[in-house]
Write a protein that holds these residues in place. Sequence first.
Motif, PDB file in Angstrom:
ATOM      1  N   ALA A 161       0.833  -1.204   0.000  1.00  0.00           N
ATOM      2  CA  ALA A 161       0.000   0.000   0.000  1.00  0.00           C
ATOM      3  C   ALA A 161       0.869   1.255   0.000  1.00  0.00           C
ATOM      4  CB  ALA A 161      -0.930  -0.006   1.212  1.00  0.00           C
ATOM      5  N   MET A 162       1.955   1.236   0.779  1.00  0.00           N
ATOM      6  CA  MET A 162       2.857   2.385   0.826  1.00  0.00           C
ATOM      7  C   MET A 162       3.481   2.649  -0.537  1.00  0.00           C
ATOM      8  SD  MET A 162       6.451   2.872   2.909  1.00  0.00           S
ATOM      9  CE  MET A 162       5.783   2.097   4.364  1.00  0.00           C
ATOM     10  N   VAL A 163       3.926   1.599  -1.204  1.00  0.00           N
ATOM     11  CA  VAL A 163       4.522   1.744  -2.531  1.00  0.00           C
ATOM     12  C   VAL A 163       3.500   2.298  -3.514  1.00  0.00           C
ATOM     13  CG1 VAL A 163       5.457   0.448  -4.494  1.00  0.00           C
ATOM     14  CG2 VAL A 163       6.263  -0.031  -2.188  1.00  0.00           C
ATOM     15  N   CYS A 164       2.273   1.824  -3.432  1.00  0.00           N
ATOM     16  CA  CYS A 164       1.211   2.313  -4.320  1.00  0.00           C
ATOM     17  C   CYS A 164       0.968   3.801  -4.114  1.00  0.00           C
ATOM     18  CB  CYS A 164      -0.066   1.517  -4.063  1.00  0.00           C
ATOM     19  SG  CYS A 164      -1.469   2.041  -5.058  1.00  0.00           S
ATOM     20  N   ILE A 165       0.891   4.243  -2.864  1.00  0.00           N
ATOM     21  CA  ILE A 165       0.619   5.653  -2.567  1.00  0.00           C
ATOM     22  C   ILE A 165       1.774   6.532  -3.015  1.00  0.00           C
ATOM     23  CG2 ILE A 165       0.298   7.294  -0.675  1.00  0.00           C
ATOM     24  CD1 ILE A 165      -1.237   5.011   0.770  1.00  0.00           C
ATOM     25  N   VAL A 166       3.008   6.093  -2.776  1.00  0.00           N
ATOM     26  CA  VAL A 166       4.173   6.866  -3.231  1.00  0.00           C
ATOM     27  C   VAL A 166       4.186   6.955  -4.759  1.00  0.00           C
ATOM     28  CG1 VAL A 166       6.699   6.930  -3.304  1.00  0.00           C
ATOM     29  CG2 VAL A 166       5.543   6.323  -1.188  1.00  0.00           C
ATOM     30  N   GLY A 167       3.783   5.868  -5.429  1.00  0.00           N
ATOM     31  CA  GLY A 167       3.695   5.897  -6.893  1.00  0.00           C
ATOM     32  C   GLY A 167       2.657   6.886  -7.392  1.00  0.00           C
ATOM     33  N   ILE A 168       1.500   6.946  -6.725  1.00  0.00           N
ATOM     34  CA  ILE A 168       0.477   7.933  -7.091  1.00  0.00           C
ATOM     35  C   ILE A 168       1.035   9.345  -6.929  1.00  0.00           C
ATOM     36  CG2 ILE A 168      -1.806   8.844  -6.504  1.00  0.00           C
ATOM     37  CD1 ILE A 168      -2.521   6.017  -5.513  1.00  0.00           C
ATOM     38  N   CYS A 169       1.754   9.586  -5.827  1.00  0.00           N
ATOM     39  CA  CYS A 169       2.354  10.908  -5.596  1.00  0.00           C
ATOM     40  C   CYS A 169       3.354  11.258  -6.700  1.00  0.00           C
ATOM     41  CB  CYS A 169       3.052  10.940  -4.235  1.00  0.00           C
ATOM     42  SG  CYS A 169       1.928  10.837  -2.830  1.00  0.00           S
ATOM     43  N   SER A 170       4.121  10.261  -7.150  1.00  0.00           N
ATOM     44  CA  SER A 170       5.132  10.535  -8.175  1.00  0.00           C
ATOM     45  C   SER A 170       4.489  10.954  -9.489  1.00  0.00           C
ATOM     46  CB  SER A 170       6.011   9.291  -8.386  1.00  0.00           C
ATOM     47  OG  SER A 170       5.273   8.239  -8.987  1.00  0.00           O
ATOM     48  N   VAL A 171       3.464  10.227  -9.930  1.00  0.00           N
ATOM     49  CA  VAL A 171       2.792  10.553 -11.192  1.00  0.00           C
ATOM     50  C   VAL A 171       2.100  11.913 -11.085  1.00  0.00           C
ATOM     51  CG1 VAL A 171       0.985   9.848 -12.800  1.00  0.00           C
ATOM     52  CG2 VAL A 171       2.492   8.129 -11.806  1.00  0.00           C
ATOM     53  N   THR A 172       1.455  12.172  -9.948  1.00  0.00           N
ATOM     54  CA  THR A 172       0.770  13.453  -9.763  1.00  0.00           C
ATOM     55  C   THR A 172       1.757  14.610  -9.730  1.00  0.00           C
ATOM     56  OG1 THR A 172      -0.920  12.281  -8.469  1.00  0.00           O
ATOM     57  CG2 THR A 172      -0.886  14.677  -8.327  1.00  0.00           C
ATOM     58  N   ALA A 173       2.922  14.406  -9.097  1.00  0.00           N
ATOM     59  CA  ALA A 173       3.941  15.463  -9.044  1.00  0.00           C
ATOM     60  C   ALA A 173       4.426  15.823 -10.442  1.00  0.00           C
ATOM     61  CB  ALA A 173       5.117  15.009  -8.174  1.00  0.00           C
ATOM     62  N   LEU A 174       4.672  14.813 -11.275  1.00  0.00           N
ATOM     63  CA  LEU A 174       5.137  15.090 -12.636  1.00  0.00           C
ATOM     64  C   LEU A 174       4.050  15.808 -13.444  1.00  0.00           C
ATOM     65  CD1 LEU A 174       7.565  14.637 -14.525  1.00  0.00           C
ATOM     66  CD2 LEU A 174       6.403  12.595 -15.369  1.00  0.00           C
ATOM     67  N   ALA A 175       2.817  15.367 -13.307  1.00  0.00           N
ATOM     68  CA  ALA A 175       1.717  16.028 -14.024  1.00  0.00           C
ATOM     69  C   ALA A 175       1.567  17.474 -13.566  1.00  0.00           C
ATOM     70  CB  ALA A 175       0.416  15.255 -13.807  1.00  0.00           C
ATOM     71  N   THR A 176       1.744  17.727 -12.277  1.00  0.00           N
ATOM     72  CA  THR A 176       1.658  19.098 -11.761  1.00  0.00           C
ATOM     73  C   THR A 176       2.734  19.977 -12.380  1.00  0.00           C
ATOM     74  OG1 THR A 176       0.768  18.297  -9.652  1.00  0.00           O
ATOM     75  CG2 THR A 176       1.713  20.514  -9.677  1.00  0.00           C
ATOM     76  N   GLY A 177       3.941  19.442 -12.478  1.00  0.00           N
ATOM     77  CA  GLY A 177       5.032  20.209 -13.076  1.00  0.00           C
ATOM     78  C   GLY A 177       4.748  20.600 -14.516  1.00  0.00           C
ATOM     79  N   PHE A 178       4.255  19.667 -15.310  1.00  0.00           N
ATOM     80  CA  PHE A 178       3.976  19.974 -16.716  1.00  0.00           C
ATOM     81  C   PHE A 178       2.746  20.881 -16.847  1.00  0.00           C
ATOM     82  CE2 PHE A 178       6.887  16.515 -17.526  1.00  0.00           C
ATOM     83  CZ  PHE A 178       7.482  16.893 -18.718  1.00  0.00           C
ATOM     84  N   ALA A 179       1.773  20.733 -15.954  1.00  0.00           N
ATOM     85  CA  ALA A 179       0.606  21.612 -15.998  1.00  0.00           C
ATOM     86  C   ALA A 179       1.004  23.051 -15.699  1.00  0.00           C
ATOM     87  CB  ALA A 179      -0.448  21.132 -14.999  1.00  0.00           C
ATOM     88  N   MET A 180       1.864  23.240 -14.699  1.00  0.00           N
ATOM     89  CA  MET A 180       2.326  24.591 -14.369  1.00  0.00           C
ATOM     90  C   MET A 180       3.196  25.156 -15.492  1.00  0.00           C
ATOM     91  SD  MET A 180       0.923  25.465 -11.560  1.00  0.00           S
ATOM     92  CE  MET A 180       1.876  26.903 -11.080  1.00  0.00           C
ATOM     93  N   LYS A 181       3.986  24.299 -16.131  1.00  0.00           N
ATOM     94  CA  LYS A 181       4.810  24.771 -17.249  1.00  0.00           C
ATOM     95  C   LYS A 181       3.932  25.242 -18.406  1.00  0.00           C
ATOM     96  CE  LYS A 181       8.328  23.321 -20.570  1.00  0.00           C
ATOM     97  NZ  LYS A 181       9.148  22.199 -21.086  1.00  0.00           N
ATOM     98  N   GLU A 182       2.878  24.472 -18.712  1.00  0.00           N
ATOM     99  CA  GLU A 182       1.985  24.867 -19.803  1.00  0.00           C
ATOM    100  C   GLU A 182       1.254  26.161 -19.471  1.00  0.00           C
ATOM    101  OE1 GLU A 182      -1.983  23.167 -22.074  1.00  0.00           O
ATOM    102  OE2 GLU A 182      -0.465  21.759 -21.382  1.00  0.00           O
ATOM    103  N   ARG A 183       0.836  26.300 -18.221  1.00  0.00           N
ATOM    104  CA  ARG A 183       0.150  27.535 -17.836  1.00  0.00           C
ATOM    105  C   ARG A 183       1.103  28.726 -17.917  1.00  0.00           C
ATOM    106  NH1 ARG A 183      -4.467  27.930 -13.328  1.00  0.00           N
ATOM    107  NH2 ARG A 183      -5.455  26.808 -15.037  1.00  0.00           N
ATOM    108  N   TYR A 184       2.352  28.521 -17.521  1.00  0.00           N
ATOM    109  CA  TYR A 184       3.355  29.589 -17.629  1.00  0.00           C
ATOM    110  C   TYR A 184       3.540  30.003 -19.093  1.00  0.00           C
ATOM    111  CZ  TYR A 184       8.024  31.620 -18.014  1.00  0.00           C
ATOM    112  OH  TYR A 184       9.081  32.429 -18.336  1.00  0.00           O
ATOM    113  N   GLN A 185       3.614  29.016 -19.978  1.00  0.00           N
ATOM    114  CA  GLN A 185       3.780  29.332 -21.398  1.00  0.00           C
ATOM    115  C   GLN A 185       2.577  30.086 -21.947  1.00  0.00           C
ATOM    116  OE1 GLN A 185       4.473  25.370 -22.887  1.00  0.00           O
ATOM    117  NE2 GLN A 185       6.687  25.523 -22.658  1.00  0.00           N
ATOM    118  N   ASN A 186       1.376  29.737 -21.483  1.00  0.00           N
ATOM    119  CA  ASN A 186       0.181  30.459 -21.923  1.00  0.00           C
ATOM    120  C   ASN A 186       0.187  31.900 -21.428  1.00  0.00           C
ATOM    121  OD1 ASN A 186      -0.850  28.233 -23.257  1.00  0.00           O
ATOM    122  ND2 ASN A 186      -2.009  27.516 -21.500  1.00  0.00           N
ATOM    123  N   ILE A 187       0.661  32.103 -20.205  1.00  0.00           N
ATOM    124  CA  ILE A 187       0.764  33.470 -19.688  1.00  0.00           C
ATOM    125  C   ILE A 187       1.755  34.270 -20.518  1.00  0.00           C
ATOM    126  CG2 ILE A 187       1.540  34.840 -17.704  1.00  0.00           C
ATOM    127  CD1 ILE A 187       0.457  32.656 -15.898  1.00  0.00           C
TER     128      ILE A 187
END
Length: 623
Positions: A289-315
Amino acid sequence: MSMFRLAFMNFRNSFRSYLSLVLSLAFTILILFNFQNIIYSAPFAVLGEHNKEYIDILVEAVSVVLGCFMFFFLWYATNVFLTRRKREIGIYIFMGMSNQRIGGLYVIEISFVGVTAFAMGIGLGALLGGLFQLIMGAVSDLAVDVRFGVSWEAAKVTAVSFFLMYLFFVAKGFWNITHSSVLNMISAARQNEYVRMPWTVLSAKAVLGVLVLASGYHLANKGGAQNMLENALIAVVLVIIGVYLLFGGLIPLLFQTLRGNKSFLYKGQRCLWVNQMVFRMRKNYRTYAMVCIVGICSVTALATGFAMKERYQNIMLFDSQYTFQLLTNQGGLGEKAAALIGGAGEIACQTSLTTLSLDTDHLVLKYSEVKRTAQDSGVKFDLPEPEDDEVFYLAHQMLMSFLVDEKPTAVTIGGKEYMETRTIMDAYIGYMQADMQCFYIMSDSEYERLKGQGTMLYIHNYKLADDRDFEAARTAVDVLISNTDENFTARVAVDPSDNDLDWVKTLHTLCIFMFLVFVGACGCIMFMKLYNDSFEEKERYLVLRKLGFSEGTLTASIARELLSAYMLPFIVMTVSAYFSVHALGLTMKTSLFSIYVVSTLAVLAVLVFFYLLSVAVYRRNVS
C-alpha cells in the motif's frame, strides 16, 4: 571482545545485507543535501531578488516534503533492520547478555549504518552538486550561476535533519529491544505485519475499500469551484484509506479465492507461488500500500510540473503578443504612435480594433474584428459567432486559478441581459485582456445595434521586431501620451526583459526531481522488503528441493511470485493516478493524458528493473 569491536565485526560481515539500506538512505541524503545547497549557495541569485525569493520558497517546500518522506522511509528501514537482527539478538540473550547490553550493541551497529549512509550521501552530493544545479538550470531553461563546491550550511542542515530523525528511530529500536522477551525476538521474523482475519472481515474490508476509493475518485473529479480545494483534500485522504483497505482486504481475499479454486491452483507452478502470495499479502500488505501511494504521488507530481509549465507558457503568450498597446478615444492617435515606435525600431506586427464602452464595467468587442485581429497577429481563431443573446468573456490565463465551472451566467450590458456562455483563455488582445476592464465578444448585429448607446474606443497594438529597441520606443510613446489633450488614453508596455515569473520554470524541474525521487523510493522499498523476505525463505526452498522440485520450477515460482508483488501496487497506482491526473487536468484546464501515460510507463520501467534485480538476489539468497 568489546561491544564496539563486536558491533563493527557484525556490520562488516553483514555489509552486503545492509547495502540496499545504506544506498537507499544515501540517495535520500544526497537529494536533500543538493536541494539545501541550492538555497545556501544561491545559484539562482542572477535571476533577481524576486525570483530568488520564490525559488527558495519552492526549494524549501520540496525539502520539507523530502524531510517527511525521509522520516517515514527511516521508520520503515530501521524496522526492517531491527527485524533482521532480532533473531540473532535472541541468541545473544541465550548466551547470557542482558537486554541493555544487546540494545547498546544494536545502537552501535545501526549507527555504523547511519554514518556510512550519511558519508556516502554527502560525498556524492558534494561531487554532483554542481552537476545537479547545472541540470536544474538547463531543464528550467534558466541561465544560472553554477557553483561547484560544498555549502557547509547546507551540509549542517542536512546532518541535523537526518541525525535527529535517525537517532529517534535508534532510540525507538533500543527501547524495543530492552522491553522484548526472548521468545518475541526469536520469532520476530514470523510476526511482522500479519493480518489474521476471517473471510467475513476481509470481505467487509474489501467492500469498504472499494466504496472509499470510489468516493475519493468521485470527489477528485467533481466539478464546482466553490468546494474544489476542500474536495481535493478529502479525496486525498479517502484514496489513502481506500488503498490500505484494498491491500488489506480485497487483494488478500482475491488470492485466497484463487487458492480455493483447485482447477486454477494445480496448473504449472501456481500451487507454489499463489500460496506464497497469500502469505505475502497477509504479511506485507502495508508495504504494498505504501509503494502504491508513493507511486500515485510521483505521477501526480510530474503532471503538476507539466501543468504549471503549460500555464506559464500560456501566460507568456499574453505578455509577449504585443510590446505596446494603446486604449484611446482619439481616432488618429494610432498612426502617430506607429510613426514614433517605428522611428525607434522596426515594428513586426501592428493591429487595431474598436471597442464599445457602455458603462464603467464592460467593454464590448465585435466578433468579426476580433477574428480579423487574431488572424493578423497569427493567433488561432476557431470560435463560432455568438448568438444575439450571448457574449464570450475574454479572460487572462492566471498562474494559480483553479476555477472549473463553465456554466452560463447572466450579465447585463447596455440594459440588456446576455448569457455569458464561454470564458476565452486565448490571447486575442494581449496583455490588455487581463490588465484592463472586462472585455466581451458579441455578435456583429448586436454590436451594431448598441453602437449608438456607448462611447467608441480604439485599441492599437504594436509588436517590436527587436526587443533591444524597447526603451527608446517606450520613451517615445510616453512623450506622445503626455502631450495629448484631456481626452482619455491608456498605455500598456510589456518589457521583454521582465523575468518576474522565471521562478515558475524551476517548479517544473522540481516536480521532475520529485517524480524521480518517489519512483526510486518505490523500487527501493519493494527491493528492501523482498530482499529481507528472501532470508526467511531459505528453509522452505531447501525443503522443496529435497521434495524433488527442480531449479527451473523453483526459479519460475520465484519469478511469478515477485512479479505479482511488484505488479499489484503498480496496477492500483495506475488506476488511482489516472483519476488524480484527470482531476488536475480539469482544474488546470489542460490535457495531461500524455504525461500520465509517459509517467506510468516510467514507473513501470523502474519497477521492472528492480523486479529483475530482486529475482536475481532472491534466487541467490534462497540457494
